[in-house]
Design an enzyme around this catalytic site. Structure first.
Site, PDB file in Angstrom:
ATOM      1  N   HIS A 255       0.806  -1.232   0.000  1.00 17.82           N
ATOM      2  CA  HIS A 255       0.000   0.000   0.000  1.00 17.82           C
ATOM      3  C   HIS A 255       0.838   1.281   0.000  1.00 17.82           C
ATOM      4  O   HIS A 255       0.438   2.294  -0.537  1.00 17.82           O
ATOM      5  CB  HIS A 255      -1.012   0.013   1.145  1.00 17.82           C
ATOM      6  CG  HIS A 255      -0.418  -0.005   2.529  1.00 17.82           C
ATOM      7  ND1 HIS A 255      -0.051  -1.169   3.151  1.00 17.82           N
ATOM      8  CD2 HIS A 255      -0.130   0.986   3.392  1.00 17.82           C
ATOM      9  CE1 HIS A 255       0.437  -0.872   4.354  1.00 17.82           C
ATOM     10  NE2 HIS A 255       0.401   0.416   4.526  1.00 17.82           N
ATOM     11  N   LYS A 259       6.127   5.472  -1.246  1.00 23.93           N
ATOM     12  CA  LYS A 259       6.975   6.322  -0.398  1.00 23.93           C
ATOM     13  C   LYS A 259       8.438   6.311  -0.837  1.00 23.93           C
ATOM     14  O   LYS A 259       9.202   7.186  -0.432  1.00 23.93           O
ATOM     15  CB  LYS A 259       6.852   5.899   1.064  1.00 23.93           C
ATOM     16  CG  LYS A 259       5.531   6.370   1.649  1.00 23.93           C
ATOM     17  CD  LYS A 259       5.442   6.136   3.133  1.00 23.93           C
ATOM     18  CE  LYS A 259       4.135   6.711   3.657  1.00 23.93           C
ATOM     19  NZ  LYS A 259       3.823   6.199   4.990  1.00 23.93           N
ATOM     20  N   HIS A 310      -6.000   4.179  -0.607  1.00 26.74           N
ATOM     21  CA  HIS A 310      -6.051   3.840   0.824  1.00 26.74           C
ATOM     22  C   HIS A 310      -6.126   5.061   1.746  1.00 26.74           C
ATOM     23  O   HIS A 310      -6.291   4.910   2.951  1.00 26.74           O
ATOM     24  CB  HIS A 310      -4.914   2.892   1.222  1.00 26.74           C
ATOM     25  CG  HIS A 310      -3.551   3.504   1.241  1.00 26.74           C
ATOM     26  ND1 HIS A 310      -2.826   3.738   0.095  1.00 26.74           N
ATOM     27  CD2 HIS A 310      -2.767   3.929   2.260  1.00 26.74           C
ATOM     28  CE1 HIS A 310      -1.664   4.275   0.418  1.00 26.74           C
ATOM     29  NE2 HIS A 310      -1.607   4.411   1.720  1.00 26.74           N
TER      30      HIS A 310
END
Ligand SMILES: [Fe+2]
Ligand SMILES: [Fe+2]
Length: 416
Positions: A255, A259, A310
């Site tokens: 998810h 990053k 999400h």
């Protein structure tokens, strides 16, 4: 099962099992199918894990799943058996330990009358707690291609056609040996897939220390538990459910992989973000989704949905909203900004992972906060139902709370 078709069945089963990608789901399925092959009422599946420095040997057995048809039938539909996580030393004292040590199949016709000439004993603690009566058992090692024991399957209480408990037969032994061979192949492949995913997660973790292996394992496991109950309420056929949960398990681990594209100065900033930094941070959803622009499987589709959605909120206040992650183009806009997705515009997978991710973040220690108390976490989730989270899924989350807590204990954080 008719004997003539036993082997045909095993070959077909082997093919089917090779389609399961996730280790945990595969273990659960292997246990279920092993029980079917020899008509066993109950059983457990273990894998070998390294021991702690103060324990004997280099490896021990960790129980992964237990199933018990008789005890399960006493529960409400959709409910799952709760079981404790425990370890068994690999030595000659227990049946599963002996099996892993010697790599031999062990067939015991009556657990309460084990020969005094063997080294292992039956531990009747489980029977005492549950009132279950274990009689026969068949235990087999799962051996890897380089002859290491990677797990053990233990089956309990073979049943005849009338449902009477009988000893496991020599034919059962043969079938289970064949089954364990298949199990070894598919399990090793799933271990390999998992290692690849965790390497990817580790890359993200190097940037953002919150995204640990334990965190993503927990989030993925919670997501599957929530989906399972949702699928039960919505009468999703078993085959479709199994496929979706397998894909969901793998893709929800990814998810936050977006990053990797966010700079360290933002990710590791110990104080609050400026509005500008926050909007850069929010882009991890779009970056993550754009990693899956070359869709080749259902996992890619789900991973893309989850990475993108999400952080969307049920009431439409989340981010990144209606954006095409591959082109950056805004699909629906208001005042020059993308409109947030709301309600069922957010894919089910994204709505599920949103709850799993926030629940785990609140329960966990972070550099900037201590873990919240359980009461606080639960009342926070409840208060966000219909705002941040899908109210139906929050209801489901509370229904399955015992399973969620059990899952949490499976993947503890490593000490600092
Ligand atoms: Fe995120
Ligand atoms: Fe996360």
């Amino acid at each position: 099962m008719r004997r003539k078709t036993d082997y045909e069945y095993l070959v077909r089963l082997g093919l089917e099992l090779s389609g399961v990608q996730d280790v945990d789901l595969l273990l659960e399925r292997l246990l279920l199918e092993a029980r079917k092959v020899v008509n066993a009422d109950a059983g457990s599946i273990y894998i070998t894990v390294p021991t702690e420095p103060n324990e004997e040997g280099t490896e021990k057995l960790a129980i992964k799943y237990s199933q018990n048809e008789t005890l399960q039938s006493q529960l409400l539909p959709g409910e799952k058996l709760a079981y404790t996580i425990f370890f068994v030393p690999i030595n000659e004292k227990s049946i599963s330990g002996y099996c892993a040590l010697t790599k031999e199949l062990v067939n015991v016709p009556d657990m309460y009358n084990i020969s005094p000439h063997v080294s292992y004993k039956f531990n009747s603690a489980f029977d005492k707690i549950t009132g279950y009566k274990t009689v026969s058992s068949l235990t087999i090692p799962i051996i890897s291609y380089n002859t290491q024991v990677i797990g053990v399957i233990q089956l309990l209480n073979a049943k005849d056609l009338e449902g009477n408990v009988i000893p496991f037969s020599p034919n059962d032994e043969l079938l289970l040996k064949h089954f364990a061979n298949n199990a070894s192949t598919v399990l090793q492949r799933a271990f390999y897939t998992k290692a690849m995913i965790l390497r990817l997660v580790k890359t993200a973790e190097m940037r953002d220390p919150k995204e640990t292996g334990a965190h993503v394992n927990r989030v993925a496991s919670y997501a599957v538990e929530i989906y399972d109950r949702w699928a039960f309420h919505h009468n999703i056929p078993a085959e479709k459910r199994d496929r979706f949960r397998d894909d969901l398990k793998i893709s929800s681990m990814l998810h936050d992989v977006g990053k990797v594209a966010i700079s360290d100065t933002i990710l590791k900033k110990p104080s609050k973000f400026t509005p500008e930094e926050f909007s850069i941070m929010q882009k991890h959803t779009i970056y993550g989704a754009s990693l899956f622009d070359d869709i080749t499987s259902n996992v890619d589709i789900l991973a893309k949905d989850i990475a993108l959605t999400h952080h969307e909120n049920w009431d439409g206040t989340g981010y990144p909203g209606w954006v095409n992650p591959d082109t950056g183009e805004i699909i629906k806009e208001e005042n020059g900004k993308p409109v947030g997705k709301k309600g069922e515009e957010i894919p089910l997978s994204g709505r599920i992972v949103a709850i799993a991710d926030v629940y785990d973040a609140l329960c966990s220690k972070r550099v900037y906060k201590e873990p919240w108390s359980e009461d606080n976490v639960l009342s926070e989730l409840k208060s966000l139902s219909g705002k941040k989270f899908d109210p139906e899924l929050i209801e489901i989350f509370f229904e399955i709370l015992p399973n969620i807590k059990q899952t949490k204990d499976k993947y503890p954080d490593l000490p600092d």
